[in-house]
Motif scaffolding. Sequence first.
Motif, PDB file in Angstrom:
ATOM      1  N   GLU A 268      65.908  -5.767 -68.909  1.00 39.00           N
ATOM      2  CA  GLU A 268      67.310  -6.493 -68.669  1.00 39.00           C
ATOM      3  C   GLU A 268      68.057  -5.576 -67.554  1.00 39.00           C
ATOM      4  O   GLU A 268      67.846  -4.499 -67.323  1.00 39.00           O
ATOM      5  N   GLU A 269      68.649  -6.485 -66.814  1.00 35.09           N
ATOM      6  CA  GLU A 269      69.593  -5.995 -65.723  1.00 35.09           C
ATOM      7  C   GLU A 269      70.590  -4.980 -66.083  1.00 35.09           C
ATOM      8  O   GLU A 269      70.477  -4.246 -65.295  1.00 35.09           O
ATOM      9  N   LYS A 270      71.314  -4.940 -67.183  1.00 41.40           N
ATOM     10  CA  LYS A 270      71.938  -3.697 -67.387  1.00 41.40           C
ATOM     11  C   LYS A 270      71.251  -2.446 -67.727  1.00 41.40           C
ATOM     12  O   LYS A 270      71.949  -1.472 -67.945  1.00 41.40           O
ATOM     13  N   ASP A 271      69.804  -2.435 -68.015  1.00 43.20           N
ATOM     14  CA  ASP A 271      69.120  -1.272 -67.943  1.00 43.20           C
ATOM     15  C   ASP A 271      68.995  -0.510 -66.823  1.00 43.20           C
ATOM     16  O   ASP A 271      68.743   0.695 -66.927  1.00 43.20           O
ATOM     17  N   THR A 284      67.920  -7.674 -60.368  1.00 40.66           N
ATOM     18  CA  THR A 284      67.773  -8.510 -61.486  1.00 40.66           C
ATOM     19  C   THR A 284      66.615  -8.993 -61.761  1.00 40.66           C
ATOM     20  O   THR A 284      65.754  -9.258 -61.068  1.00 40.66           O
ATOM     21  N   GLN A 288      63.432 -14.523 -67.780  1.00 35.55           N
ATOM     22  CA  GLN A 288      63.455 -13.844 -69.145  1.00 35.55           C
ATOM     23  C   GLN A 288      61.898 -13.524 -69.700  1.00 35.55           C
ATOM     24  O   GLN A 288      62.117 -12.534 -70.382  1.00 35.55           O
ATOM     25  N   ASN A 318      69.817   2.709 -69.726  1.00 36.23           N
ATOM     26  CA  ASN A 318      69.448   2.435 -71.352  1.00 36.23           C
ATOM     27  C   ASN A 318      68.614   3.498 -72.013  1.00 36.23           C
ATOM     28  O   ASN A 318      67.451   3.230 -71.591  1.00 36.23           O
TER      29      ASN A 318
END
Length: 507
Positions: A268-271, A284, A288, A318
Motif C-alpha cells: 500500500e502507498e500508505k506503508d 505509489t 492493486q 507500517n
Amino acid sequence: MSHNGAGGPSQVILAPQQHEQGLRSGVEPPPLQVSSLITSGPSSNRVDLVFFSDGYTEEEYNKFIEDATRLAQDVSANQTFYTVKPLLNFWAAFSPSKEVARFFVVSVTPFGLYRDGTELRGLYSSKPDTALAACESLQDKCDYAILLGNDPLYGGLGGEFTTITSSLANGALVLRHELGHSIIDVGEEYDGGFAYFGVNAADTLSSVTWSHWLSDPDTPPREERSVSPLQAYPWTLLNTTTPFSTNFTSSGQYSQYLVKFSLSGVPEEKDLDVLLDGANLGWTPPRQDIGIDRWHYNLAGYSALSEGDHELQFILKNENTQGQAQLCSVEILEFGDDSEFNSGIGYYGAFPTFDLNNETTYRPTYEGCLMRSVTYPNFCKVCLEGLWLSLLKRVDLIDNVRESCIMKSASEVDSSTDQLWKKVLELDLVPLAQLRHNTIGFTESYKITWSTGGTTLEQFTNQTRIEVDDDMLSYDIDIVFSTNEVRKDDQGWLTASRSYSITETCG
C-alpha cells in the motif's frame, strides 16, 4: 494451429529408462507426464519449449497445467513471441513433488529450485543435471527447458535452462526476459549487471551492430549523454525504526534525473515514503494486484540535481509489514537536455549501460526493451530480429512436399499421348506471411519459386500447390521469407530450398 487448454491436453507417461538419450547425461530423469499446450507443427521442425514442474504435489497437477497454460498463452497470444509463434511448440511435463516448494527444502522437489536468502531475484536449481536429463529424455520435444516453481513471488534465471515462478504479476514478465537470454543468447540491458553481449550490446560506438536499425542511419551513432551516480542492490528488510538511507554525489551538469528502485512486501502507498533530500517523491504502487510481490518503479525528476551530495531515503511507516518489506535495488540516473539525450519512444541510437563497476557499454533504446526492464512487454527491434534469426536457424521454412495423382478432365486429355493423369505437388510451409491463420499487423511475405531443369516455371510463382504432367522429373523449390521485423539476414536463415524428384508415374 491447435490450442489445447488445461481441460483436455494430450497426455502420455514417459518412463525414463525408455529414453537412451536422457541416460547419456549420467542422471536418470524423473517420470514425466507430458501435455501439449500449444502446437504449431511437428517437433522435428519446430522449437519446443517445455515447462517442468517443481514444487507441485500430486494433487496440484491441474494447477500446474493451468499455470503453464497461462504462461504459454501470455507470452505468445498477443505480444513478445506472438509474431514467431508458428515456429514454437509449448509443452508441460509434470513430475510431482513431495510437498509445495519452499525454495529452501530442495530435497522434496524434482529440480531443487531455491533462492539466495530473501532475494526475489535469481531462482537457482540445485539439480541442474536432472533438469538437463529431463529435457534430453523428451528428445526432439524439448529444445528449451523451463523449470516452473510453484511460488507466487518474483524469481527467475536464464541460461542452459530457464527458471521462473507462477507469480501472477511477474511470472510471464520474467519468462519473457529470461527466454531472451536463453533463445536469443543476449546479455542484460539494465544497469548493475556483469553480462553485456549479443546483438543488443556494443563495447564502443564504432562496434554498434544495429546500425541498420538506427533512427538516424546516415549519422554515426552518438553517445546519449547520461550518468549513474548511484546503483546498488541492498536486498535489505526495511523497518519502522531506522529509515534506509543512502548518499550520492551529483556533478550538477545534467538537466534531468530518474530514481529507479524495486520493492517487495509493500502493498500500500500508505506503508512507505520515498524521499530525496527530504522531499517526498510521491511513490505509489502501480496496480492493486502487486500485493507483496516485487515490482520496479521509475520516478522522474524533470529538473537538474544541484552539484554536491544528496540523500535518498526509504521510510517504512507500517510496522505490520516488517519482516516482509524489502528494498531490492536502487539507482539514480542523470540525463542531458533534449539536445543531448533522446528519450523518445521508438528512437534507436546508442544509450549507455552501466555495469556493476560503472563501466559503460551501449544498448539500442532508452527504455524500449524487456531486456532492459522486465515490466516492458516486448523486445526492441534489435532483439526481435535476433529472436527471428535464432529460431529460423533451427527451423526449415519447408515442412514437407507431398505428391498425389489426379485424373485429367476430358478437355485436358491429349489424344497423341497415353497420359490420363496429372501429378499434384503440394508444399507445406511453416504458416507465416500469407499462410498465417491469424493476421499480426506486420508486413511479411513468402516468395515461392518452382523450377525444373534450370528453367523457372513462372506460372507457379507463389503457389503452394501445382499440377504438372505425369513425368518423372525433378523440381527445385526456393523459398524467401521477408518480414519488416528482420532487416539483416547475413546467414540466409530466412530462405529455404528443396529438390523433389518424381520417381513413379501415376499410370
